[in-house]
Design a protein around this motif. Structure first.
Motif, PDB file in Angstrom:
ATOM      1  N   MET A 202      46.190  32.568  37.713  1.00 26.82           N
ATOM      2  CA  MET A 202      45.430  33.642  37.596  1.00 26.82           C
ATOM      3  C   MET A 202      44.266  33.396  38.575  1.00 26.82           C
ATOM      4  O   MET A 202      43.665  34.388  39.279  1.00 26.82           O
ATOM      5  N   GLN A 205      45.122  33.274  42.271  1.00 28.96           N
ATOM      6  CA  GLN A 205      45.494  34.562  42.635  1.00 28.96           C
ATOM      7  C   GLN A 205      44.297  35.492  43.050  1.00 28.96           C
ATOM      8  O   GLN A 205      44.334  36.232  43.900  1.00 28.96           O
ATOM      9  N   ALA A 206      43.403  35.461  42.058  1.00 28.31           N
ATOM     10  CA  ALA A 206      42.173  36.427  42.047  1.00 28.31           C
ATOM     11  C   ALA A 206      41.258  35.692  43.315  1.00 28.31           C
ATOM     12  O   ALA A 206      40.754  36.678  43.877  1.00 28.31           O
ATOM     13  N   VAL A 227      48.112  38.474  39.138  1.00 26.56           N
ATOM     14  CA  VAL A 227      47.074  38.384  38.371  1.00 26.56           C
ATOM     15  C   VAL A 227      47.273  39.000  36.985  1.00 26.56           C
ATOM     16  O   VAL A 227      47.520  38.397  35.938  1.00 26.56           O
ATOM     17  N   SER A 228      47.766  40.133  37.037  1.00 28.76           N
ATOM     18  CA  SER A 228      47.966  41.138  35.739  1.00 28.76           C
ATOM     19  C   SER A 228      49.357  40.667  35.086  1.00 28.76           C
ATOM     20  O   SER A 228      49.276  40.488  33.958  1.00 28.76           O
ATOM     21  N   THR A 230      50.526  37.675  35.471  1.00 20.63           N
ATOM     22  CA  THR A 230      50.362  36.475  34.651  1.00 20.63           C
ATOM     23  C   THR A 230      49.402  36.248  33.411  1.00 20.63           C
ATOM     24  O   THR A 230      49.610  35.639  32.630  1.00 20.63           O
ATOM     25  N   GLY A 231      48.349  37.329  33.688  1.00 24.36           N
ATOM     26  CA  GLY A 231      47.846  37.595  32.358  1.00 24.36           C
ATOM     27  C   GLY A 231      48.157  37.875  31.088  1.00 24.36           C
ATOM     28  O   GLY A 231      47.847  37.748  30.184  1.00 24.36           O
TER      29      GLY A 231
END
Length: 387
Positions: A202, A205-206, A227-228, A230-231
Motif C-alpha cells: 500500500m 502504491q500510494a 491501494v484500496s 490491498t487495504g
C-alpha cells in the motif's frame, strides 16, 4: 463433580455394610439356631447377644477399626460372662478382613493378634486346648487376614492405575492446549507478516500514485485502486489476527517477505521427499494470501506425515479443487500411515485444524478404505475483488 463422587462413595459404603450384615443376621437369628439355650429366656439372650455382635458391623466398611473394636469388646464380655460361642461370633472374622483390607498394615497386624488371642481364650474356656485345635483356628484367622491384605494391595494397585490414568489425561489435555496455543502463536506471526506485506505494498502504491497524479492520471487511478484492494485484504487479515496470541520473536527487525501460497505448491510437492503429484481442478482466482498460506501449510504438514509414517515406496497425490465458494484440499497416500502408530508428541493434525478453523473451514484425517491415509480440508474462500 467431586461432591457427587463423595456422595456416591458414602452411599456405596452403606450398601456394602448392608450386603454383609443382612445375610449374616438372617442366618444367626434363625429360630432353630439356639439349641444350647433354654426356652424362652435362652432364646432372648441368644438374640440379644447376636444383635450386640452384629451391631458394630453396620459400619464395618466405612469405619473398620471401630467395628472390629466393638465386636472384640462384645466377644470379651461374652467370654468373661462364660456365655458359650454363638454363630454371630464369626463377625470378628468379618471385621478382621475389613481392617486388613481398608487400613494400614499396623492396624491389621494388631487386629490379627487380638483375634489370635481370642481364639486361644475361647479354647481355654470352653474346650481342652490342643495344638491341633489351636493350629486349625489360627489357619482360619490367618487366611482371612491374608485375604484382606490381598484385597488391600489390589485396591491400592487399582487406585494407583486410576490416578496415573487421571494424570495422563490431564497431561494430554495440557499438552494439547499448549500445542494449540503454540500453533495459534505461529499463525499469528505468519499473519503478521502477511499484513505487513500488504501495508508495504500500500505504501509503495500510494507513493507511486502521488508521483503520477500530475503527469499520468490513469496510472495514478490504478495505483489508488490497488491501494484500496490491498487495504481491504489487510483489514480482513487483521480481523483474523485479533485475539490470537502473538509471541515476540526477539530483537530482529520485521520481515516484509510474503509467505508462501498457491504459487509455491508445485515446488513444495516436488521437494516433498516422496513421489508426489499435484492436480488442480478449477481456477483458484484471486484468493486472500492468508487462505493461500493456510492451504500451503496444510499440504506441507500432510506430506510431512506421509514421509514420516508412509513407509518405503510410498506415493502421494495432492488435489486442489476450486469451486465457487469452497476450496477443497485432498492429500492421499498409499503407504502404511493407517497402521503406523502416531509420532510421540506430534500435533500436526491439531495445527491443520487450527489453521482451517481460522477461515471457517474444517479438516478431517483418517485411513482410507483401500489402504493409505487421507487428509481432507474444506475452506470457504471469499474472493478478492479485482481492480
Amino acid at each position: 463433580m467431586f461432591g457427587k463422587v463423595r456422595a456416591w462413595s458414602a452411599r456405596r459404603g452403606k450398601v456394602m455394610d448392608a450386603l454383609w450384615v443382612a445375610p449374616v443376621a438372617v442366618l444367626c437369628l434363625l429360630p432353630s439356631a439356639p439349641r444350647a439355650f433354654d426356652e424362652p429366656a435362652g432364646l432372648t439372650g441368644y438374640v440379644v447377644l447376636t444383635l450386640l455382635l452384629l451391631a458394630p458391623l453396620m459400619v464395618w466398611w466405612r469405619r473398620p477399626v471401630p467395628a472390629f473394636c466393638g465386636v472384640a469388646l462384645v466377644s470379651f464380655g461374652q467370654w468373661a460372662a462364660g456365655v458359650e460361642v454363638v454363630p454371630a461370633n464369626l463377625a470378628v472374622l468379618v471385621a478382621l478382613w475389613a481392617v486388613a483390607a481398608r487400613c494400614s498394615f499396623r492396624w491389621s497386624s494388631a487386629a490379627v493378634l487380638v483375634t489370635e488371642l481370642g481364639v486361644f481364650l475361647a479354647l481355654v474356656r470352653w474346650d481342652t486346648p490342643t495344638l491341633g485345635m489351636f493350629t486349625t483356628g489360627s489357619i482360619l484367622v490367618v487366611t482371612i487376614w491374608l485375604a484382606g491384605l490381598y484385597a488391600s494391595t489390589r485396591r491400592r494397585y487399582l487406585e494407583g492405575l486410576e490416578e496415573r490414568a487421571r494424570r495422563a489425561e490431564l497431561e494430554r489435555d495440557q499438552r494439547a492446549r499448549m500445542a494449540a496455543a503454540a500453533e495459534r502463536a505461529r499463525i499469528a506471526r505468519e499473519l503478521h507478516d502477511v499484513v505487513a506485506h500488504h501495508v508495504s505494498v500500500m505504501v509503495v502504491q500510494a507513493d507511486g500514485a502521488g508521483y503520477a497524479i500530475g503527469s499520468d492520471a490513469e496510472q495514478a487511478r490504478l495505483a489508488v485502486r490497488a491501494v484500496s484492494r490491498t487495504g481491504r485484504e489487510a483489514l480482513a487479515e487483521m480481523r483474523r489476527l485479533v485475539g490470537v496470541l502473538r509471541e515476540d520473536e526477539g530483537a530482529g527487525g520485521p520481515d516484509y517477505t510474503p509467505q508462501p501460497g498457491l504459487a509455491q505448491l508445485e515446488d513444495l510437492v516436488r521437494g516433498a521427499g516422496v513421489p508426489a503429484r499435484l492436480r488442480v481442478t478449477g481456477d483458484p482466482g484471486a484468493l486472500p494470501e492468508g487462505v493461500q498460506l493456510a492451504v500451503y501449510r496444510i499440504v506441507q504438514e500432510a506430506l510431512t506425515n506421509t514421509l514420516r509414517h508412509g513407509g518405503p515406496r510410498v506415493g502421494a497425490l495432492v488435489e486442489l479443487r476450486c469451486r465457487d465458494s469452497e476450496l477443497v484440499v485432498r492429500v492421499t497416500d498409499d503407504g502404511l500411515g493407517a497402521a503406523a502408530p502416531p509420532a510421540s508428541g506430534g500435533h500436526g493434525l491439531l495445527g491443520m485444524r487450527e489453521r482451517a478453523a481460522m477461515y471457517g473451514g474444517e479438516v478431517t484425517a483418517g485411513p482410507r478404505p483401500g489402504g493409505g491415509f487421507e487428509v481432507l480440508a474444506r475452506l470457504p474462500v471469499p474472493r478478492v475483488r479485482a481492480a
